[in-house]
Design a protein around this motif. Structure first.
Motif, PDB file in Angstrom:
ATOM      1  N   ASN A 130     -17.356 -35.614   3.533  1.00 26.37           N
ATOM      2  CA  ASN A 130     -17.249 -34.655   2.432  1.00 26.37           C
ATOM      3  C   ASN A 130     -17.946 -35.150   1.166  1.00 26.37           C
ATOM      4  O   ASN A 130     -18.528 -34.360   0.421  1.00 26.37           O
ATOM      5  N   ASN A 131     -17.883 -36.445   0.907  1.00 28.43           N
ATOM      6  CA  ASN A 131     -18.484 -37.008  -0.305  1.00 28.43           C
ATOM      7  C   ASN A 131     -19.988 -37.232  -0.203  1.00 28.43           C
ATOM      8  O   ASN A 131     -20.706 -37.054  -1.178  1.00 28.43           O
TER       9      ASN A 131
ATOM     10  N   ASP B  89     -13.482 -38.078   4.632  1.00 30.72           N
ATOM     11  CA  ASP B  89     -13.733 -38.273   3.203  1.00 30.72           C
ATOM     12  C   ASP B  89     -15.194 -38.662   2.953  1.00 30.72           C
ATOM     13  O   ASP B  89     -15.830 -38.147   2.035  1.00 30.72           O
ATOM     14  N   ARG B  90     -15.715 -39.598   3.761  1.00 33.43           N
ATOM     15  CA  ARG B  90     -17.124 -39.992   3.601  1.00 33.43           C
ATOM     16  C   ARG B  90     -18.044 -38.807   3.876  1.00 33.43           C
ATOM     17  O   ARG B  90     -19.033 -38.609   3.177  1.00 33.43           O
TER      18      ARG B  90
ATOM     19  N   SER C  90     -15.434 -41.177   8.446  1.00 30.94           N
ATOM     20  CA  SER C  90     -14.191 -40.589   7.942  1.00 30.94           C
ATOM     21  C   SER C  90     -14.546 -39.239   7.347  1.00 30.94           C
ATOM     22  O   SER C  90     -15.671 -39.033   6.870  1.00 30.94           O
TER      23      SER C  90
END
Length: 175
Positions: free
Chosen positions: A51-52, A48-49, A46
């Motif tokens: 980016n994090n 989000d994953r 994802s």
């Protein structure tokens, strides 16, 4: 020639793994590496994953393995007419390193299934999309009715016509 081969499946009893291993044995090289997708298991991709946490090390290793090879053999398992989730996830993560996942390498794409369709749907998808990911598809072959056409005890195709087609296809990698 350094040949990289893998089944696009994480099943320990994958018929596509049996097929790609046999196909690799037909190549005129002693330098063959057969990957197991289980060695590249990662969280579901994802943005989000990414980016994090960034891109997982396994994706970089997979990308590097492709880069170190001279040619690639893949055999696609078909789940509901498409890629397995294990392969798709590895591919998605790897494509975030570079969309040219296959790095302009010659690739032979195979597929098989227990039924008469021979996983032709996923094979067609793979072949059609391959140029967008810098794969030079040398050829493709679907093996229908795996258990009728492959001898698991001898680990080889027992259908002479299919065996000849596969051997001719693998020989194209040597040119």
């Amino acid at each position: 020639m350094k040949l990289l081969a893998f089944a696009a499946s994480n099943s320990q009893h994958s018929i596509n793994r049996a097929l790609v291993t046999y196909a690799a044995s037909q190549a005129n090289t002693d330098d063959v590496e057969i990957l197991d997708l289980n060695d590249f298991e990662m969280a579901i991709y994802s943005i989000d994953r990414e980016n994090n946490s960034g891109i997982p090390e396994q994706a970089q290793i997979f990308f590097d393995k492709i880069g170190q090879a001279d040619a690639i053999l893949i055999s696609f398992a078909e789940y509901n007419g498409s890629y397995t989730s294990a392969y798709k996830n590895i591919f998605d993560w790897t494509s975030r390193i570079d969309q040219k996942v296959f790095q302009n390498k010659p690739v032979i794409m195979l597929a098989t299934s227990p039924g008469p369709g021979g996983a032709a749907s996923v094979l067609n998808s793979a072949v059609t999309s391959a140029p967008y990911f810098a794969a030079e598809v040398v050829g493709s072959l679907s093996i229908p009715s795996f258990y009728q056409n492959f001898d698991l005890e001898k680990n080889k195709l027992n259908n002479d016509d299919l065996n000849q087609q596969l051997t001719e296809l693998v020989n194209k990698l040597e040119r």
